[in-house]
Enzyme design. Structure first.
Site, PDB file in Angstrom:
ATOM      1  N   GLY A 131       2.927   4.388   7.804  1.00  0.00           N
ATOM      2  CA  GLY A 131       3.306   5.704   7.292  1.00  0.00           C
ATOM      3  C   GLY A 131       3.315   5.827   5.783  1.00  0.00           C
ATOM      4  O   GLY A 131       2.649   5.072   5.074  1.00  0.00           O
ATOM      5  N   SER A 132       4.109   6.781   5.322  1.00  0.00           N
ATOM      6  CA  SER A 132       4.088   7.183   3.906  1.00  0.00           C
ATOM      7  C   SER A 132       4.513   6.064   2.966  1.00  0.00           C
ATOM      8  O   SER A 132       5.397   5.266   3.270  1.00  0.00           O
ATOM      9  CB  SER A 132       5.035   8.365   3.706  1.00  0.00           C
ATOM     10  OG  SER A 132       5.313   8.538   2.338  1.00  0.00           O
TER      11      SER A 132
END
Lengths: 394, 130
Positions: B59-60
């Site tokens: 993810g981020s």
């Protein structure tokens, strides 16, 4: 990894906790990616500035660093913030958002970073030279610096670029090494490209196709800085292209090995298809230009189009503060404002909270913006040239 | 077991094991240390004072800041053990000063085992089965 005496001292904490942590980060990243040494950098471009992107975790981290006395060693510029840092109220940015955004900026200021907030540092006072090692972290700026200027940077993340800025060094791996700058796909362009959005469309389709490869373009006869900026930005957004070469145009094109690599070709209809696919068919609520941040030439073009016209919908052109200053001085801002538009600086449509400002369909001439707006800002997109978008809202 | 040092230090405690990658931004609450990602095998569990074992991050990239925030808020794991630490977790662990080792066959660590980490030398030892 080989470290100099000075670097050993940094790692041993002789320059304090912040430098030690930040340098340790660079050493580990270097280990992970197989670097054998550190290299000095000429400048840094730091991402992770918009409160919308980094939220409270990022805000707290940056304030903590600043309070511990973190200071950058090299010229360091900032990515766009989540709002225009001066006229945010006029433009309708929410108050609570603004408060947090200004705290983030203050933390960066304390660290000695130039408060520029632009994705085009090379147009605003941070221009690297050919073959200079830098640590930049805005994907379109990375692409421009590597490809058009021939400087050398990997695609850094926010923290690794900040660490490089604080230590003045980056691990020597990836695109810092010439052997890793060789193209691995040849792109034959058989379409006529004239408008900036045509280059955005080309970048959009190529990025999707080749992901993180290094393309070598043939068939592009001429291209302006603005067109190259648009091409690179779109490829870095729809794919992860950090470097491209164009025969006869970019500085390393003659030096790299391009025989015997995979070939693809792009025709007129491939470009046309991008325009069709990225048009949601509705009228835009707002039109936003300047992704990446507009040059003074693009602002001139817009002012010419808007002269003596009235807009029916809001229009922004986003740019750096320093280019806006030029636009103010030569009367372009006034022409755009008289038509009902705004010259917005420090921010852009992708990192600002436009979805919370009542907009749901955005018109853009940028392949990068067209790629990010649906996900980051829950926007429907109308992708077209600057001329067509202005037509649609006048 | 011997792995690679990502972030140095020493830690020991009970293992909290996830077979799935962890995305910290939006996946773990920075104030409480509780996993909030819907449908994640660790959903509802707290990473606080655990030896957190998972294959890799996802993810981020803001996830690095979340790891740092967990530490600052006193709800961070004591240590992190990965199969392969990517840059998001590596960055977070180093900035936060959380001991982290990768290159470990995490299948061999049962959930709830008492684990001793010597992250100065990259050594992971299971002291007691759950």
């Amino acid at each position: 990894m080989y470290l100099t005496k000075e670097e050993e001292k940094m790692l041993d904490g002789e320059y304090g906790e912040v430098v030690e942590r930040m340098f340790r980060l660079l050493v580990r990243l270097g280990d992970i990616y197989g670097a054998e040494k550190m290299i000095p950098i000429g400048s840094a471009q730091i991402a992770g500035v918009s409160y919308k992107s980094i939220g409270d975790p990022g805000l707290e981290f940056l304030e903590d660093m600043a309070s511990k006395g973190a200071k950058v060693k090299v010229l360091s510029f900032l990515n766009p913030a989540g709002m225009d840092l001066e006229q945010w109220k006029n433009l309708g940015f929410p108050e609570d958002f603004a408060e947090k955004q200004l705290r983030i900026i203050e933390a960066f200021r304390k660290m000695g970073i130039v408060i520029t907030s632009t994705c085009t540092p090379y147009l605003a006072g941070n221009l690297p030279r050919y073959r200079e090692h830098i640590a930049w972290s805005e994907s379109s700026a990375v692409s421009f610096a590597n490809s058009v200027i021939g400087a050398r940077t990997n695609r850094e993340g926010g923290p690794s670029a900040l660490a490089a800025a604080i230590c003045g060094r980056t691990p020597d791996y990836g695109l810092h090494r010439f052997e890793n700058r060789q193209p691995n796909v040849k792109v034959k362009v058989e379409a006529k490209l004239s408008r900036i959005s045509d280059y955005g469309a080309l970048g959009y389709v190529i990025g999707k196709e080749i992901k993180n490869k290094i393309p070598y373009f043939v068939g592009i006869k001429n291209a302006s800085v603005d067109q190259l900026k648009s091409l690179g930005a779109a490829m870095a957004a729809s794919g992860a292209v950090a470097l491209y070469h164009i025969e006869g145009i970019t500085p390393e094109a003659d030096l790299v090995e391009k025989d015997g690599i995979e070939e693809i070709s792009i025709e007129e209809r491939d470009i046309k298809k991008v325009y069709e696919d990225l048009d949601c068919g509705e009228d835009p609520d707002i039109v936003i230009f300047g992704c990446p941040h507009a040059s003074i030439r693009e602002i001139m073009d817009l002012a010419n189009l808007l002269s003596n016209r009235k807009l029916k919908k809001p229009l922004w052109i986003c740019t750096s503060r320093s280019v806006k200053e030029l636009s103010d001085r030569i009367g372009l801002t006034e022409i755009i404002e008289r038509a009902g538009g705004h010259v917005v600086s420090d921010t852009c449509m992708v990192v600002s909270p436009i979805e919370k400002m009542g907009y749901s369909t955005t018109g853009v001439n940028s392949g990068k913006a067209a790629n990010y707006l649906p996900g980051f800002c829950k926007q429907k997109v109308v992708f077209a040239s600057m001329e067509e978008l202005v037509e649609r809202i006048t | 077991m011997k792995g690679r040092v990502i972030s140095p230090g020493k830690a020991e405690g009970r293992a909290l094991v996830s077979k799935e990658p962890i995305g910290f931004y939006g996946g773990v609450d920075m104030k409480t240390g509780i996993v909030i990602e819907k449908g994640h095998p660790l959903e509802g569990k707290s990473v606080k004072d655990k030896i957190l074992v998972f294959p890799c991050g996802k993810g981020s990239t803001v996830g690095s800041y979340v790891i740092y925030g967990l530490k600052k808020n006193g709800v961070a794991p004591l240590g992190i053990i990965n199969k392969e630490t990517e840059t998001i977790v590596a960055t977070g662990a180093i900035l936060a000063g959380i001991p982290c080792i990768d290159g470990i066959d995490i299948e061999k660590i049962p959930d709830g085992a008492y684990v001793i980490m010597d992250a100065d030398n990259g050594i992971v030892e299971i002291k007691e089965e759950p």
